[in-house]
Design an enzyme around this catalytic site. Structure first.
Site, PDB file in Angstrom:
ATOM      1  CD  GLU B  66      -3.014   0.610   2.177  1.00 39.43           C
ATOM      2  OE1 GLU B  66      -2.830  -0.240   3.066  1.00 39.43           O
ATOM      3  OE2 GLU B  66      -4.127   1.260   2.124  1.00 39.43           O
ATOM      4  CD  GLU B 309      -8.156  14.830  43.808  1.00 36.26           C
ATOM      5  OE1 GLU B 309      -7.973  15.005  44.853  1.00 36.26           O
ATOM      6  OE2 GLU B 309      -9.176  14.362  43.255  1.00 36.26           O
TER       7      GLU B 309
END
Lengths: 90, 492
Positions: B66, B309
């Site tokens: 390809e 956090e």
């Protein structure tokens, strides 16, 4: 008269090889006034050449001259398609 | 004869792949890799060759139907593999079967793909290749209109490769993630072995997975395994269920970083156990994490903290506020704090990164504050897989783990994180707000501790400049965990 240069890639062990060569010779005799040079490449013996020309299918006929180059795949038994591909017989 | 014992497997060297396939690709066979556009087929095929070169000194041939070799070379180089050098050393060879620009061949009669076979054989002999990749079959089907010829020829190629002892991977496209194995039904003709790559959009998150659909005559793990594609590493498969749960259970205790908590646990956490700390925002999860991390270093261990956090500065400031000097510990090289926004990467990428940081730093204990933050960026399934993958990884290394989970409601209630992972963790500590006489108090209880006696009371605790102080159990109270505490008269 135009001179045609052909390279025919075949696989020696395939039954299509002989058919293709016979069909090509017939085209040269009947349509091209024998103005042909034909090089036959057996890809099993010369895989490098198949690599260089990036050939996948056998038989593959490469019309190298006159330009543009053309490739025809198959044993050339479909003569109408061969003629069309070579620009003959219109 | 029973073929099960006859088929050997070739270790690919692709991370995780040899685990899920129980040893690698069937040796001397062709395996079909089917997937939609962008599912990672070409990378997998190229990596199969690259790992062979890098890890086992094997050579490989790459047949491209390809993309041009130039394009593939560029893609491979971007993954960090020096394919140009390998080509120069005859360790990697391309067979260029990509379409030639502006040239369509006319078909006039019968043909086969003898030249392709001859070129492949030649390349294999020239380089002494034991691995081969073909990418991708769809392109060759669209070039030759007679699909039955192409199928026959691919079968012939597979037979020839087998005769040469070459292990091969062929890629093929599929139109949908779930449905026919591949277009043109190549699998029925060519390969006994089929892998499926998927790239599914699931709840706005991309999820890549690999599945072994069939592996004729040999055993393998079933189901879909998540994977990720990383620069410098290529495809990394996370072999979740294939991870053997054979970790030794250690009876060695390590400190939680808090003396009173150690007592409640019956003498500290187990060295290779996973502790989940669950509580609403502000109940003291980060404090327990800080004490756990600092306590480790104080007893001569190496501690690693993943914070999702709070920022580096914030964490260090918090620690100072509780009498822990993170800066000194870090300067001594005993502490590493990694702060990240959960959103910077997919969960699979986080997992791989966290694993490599652990490999590098070699900690004795690891804390994650908080797991709930990571849950935001994933699906439930993906999150569970992450937790299983991560916990088995650290248990395997005999590292003590402490994770925090945030509950959505202030008083009572279970967190989503907790629901999903409570069975995976060894111990669960609950932190809860308790409303008493119009005042918010904090309570702590050991909900579970695998393999040990532990305290069952709900203890009141306070936080000051020295950290956490666990006090006496709440007496005459009921319904604290449910979030509706009521007085009960001890006399009744």
């Amino acid at each position: 008269m135009t001179h045609y240069v052909f390279k025919l890639f075949i696989t020696g062990r395939s039954p299509h090889a002989d058919t293709a060569l016979a069909n090509l010779k017939h085209v040269c005799d009947t349509l091209l006034d024998d103005e042909c040079s034909i090089t036959v490449v057996d890809v099993d013996k010369d895989p490098e050449q198949a690599e260089i020309d990036q050939i996948l299918a056998t038989p593959t006929l490469v019309k190298e001259y006159p330009l543009p180059q053309r490739r025809i795949i198959g044993d050339l038994s479909d003569i109408e398609k061969v003629k069309k591909a070579l620009g003959l017989g219109y | 004869m029973n073929e099960t014992h006859a088929i050997k497997k070739l270790r690919t060297g692709i991370l995780g792949f040899d685990e899920i396939t129980e040893g690698g690709l069937p040796q001397g066979r062709t395996t079909l890799v089917s997937g939609t556009a962008g599912s990672g087929k070409t990378v997998l095929a190229a990596q199969f060759l690259a790992e062979g070169i890098q890890k086992f000194g094997e050579t490989g041939v790459f047949i491209t139907f390809e993309e041009s070799p130039e394009d593939i070379r560029r893609n491979i180089l971007s993954l960090g593999w020096n394919v140009t050098e390998w080509e120069a050393d005859n360790r990697w060879a391309f067979v260029d079967a990509s379409p030639r620009l502006g040239e369509e061949a006319i078909v006039a009669g019968k043909y086969d793909l003898g030249a392709l076979l001859a070129r492949i054989e030649h390349a294999v002999k020239r380089t002494g290749a034991t691995r081969l990749a073909m990418d991708s079959l769809g392109a060759i089907f669209s070039r030759f209109e007679d699909a039955s010829v192409v199928r026959t020829e691919l079968f012939r190629i597979a037979v020839a490769l087998k005769a040469m002892g070459v292990t091969a991977m062929m890629t093929a496209e599929r139109r949908q993630e779930y449905g026919d194995i591949s277009r043109f039904s190549v699998e029925e003709f060519v390969a006994d072995n089929v892998l499926i790559l998927r790239n599914v959009l699931e709840g706005e998150k991309r999820r890549r997975t690999i599945e072994i659909l069939k592996y004729r005559g040999t055993s393998h793990h079933k189901g879909e395994y998540p994977f990720t594609i990383l620069p410098e590493k290529g495809i990394v498969i996370i072999p979740l269920a294939a991870i053997e749960l054979k970790q030794r259970s250690s009876a060695v205790r390590v400190t939680s970083g808090n003396n009173r908590l150690d007592t409640l646990c019956g003498g500290g956490f187990f060295r290779d156990s996973i502790v989940l700390v669950s509580g609403a925002t502000g109940t003291g999860k980060t404090l327990i994490t800080t004490e756990f991390i600092a306590g480790g270093v104080e007893s001569g261990e190496r501690s690693l903290l993943f914070a999702f956090e709070e920022s580096h500065e914030q964490l260090f400031r918090n620690a100072t506020g509780w009498g822990r000097d993170f800066e000194r510990l870090e300067a001594e090289g005993k502490l590493k704090v990694v702060c990240d926004y959960p959103e910077v990467a997919g969960l699979e990428d986080h997992l791989i990164r966290m694993q490599s940081i652990i490999e590098e730093f070699k900690p004795n204990r690891v804390a994650v504050d908080s797991l709930s933050a990571l849950e935001r960026i994933s699906t439930i399934k993906g999150f569970r897989e992450f937790v299983i993958g991560f916990t088995s990884f650290i248990k395997h290394k005999e590292i003590a783990g402490l994770f925090t989970a945030t509950t959505p409601t202030l008083t009572g209630g279970a967190s989503i994180t907790e629901t999903h992972i409570s069975t995976i963790t060894d111990s669960i500590i609950l932190l809860r707000y308790v409303e008493m006489r119009g005042e918010m108090k904090r309570g702590l209880t050991m909900l579970k501790m695998r393999g040990s006696a532990h305290d069952h009371d709900i203890h009141e605790f306070n936080i000051d400049g020295h950290g956490m102080h666990i006090g006496d159990p709440f007496r005459s109270m009921a319904g604290i965990l449910a979030g509706h505490p009521i007085y009960v008269d001890p006399e009744v």
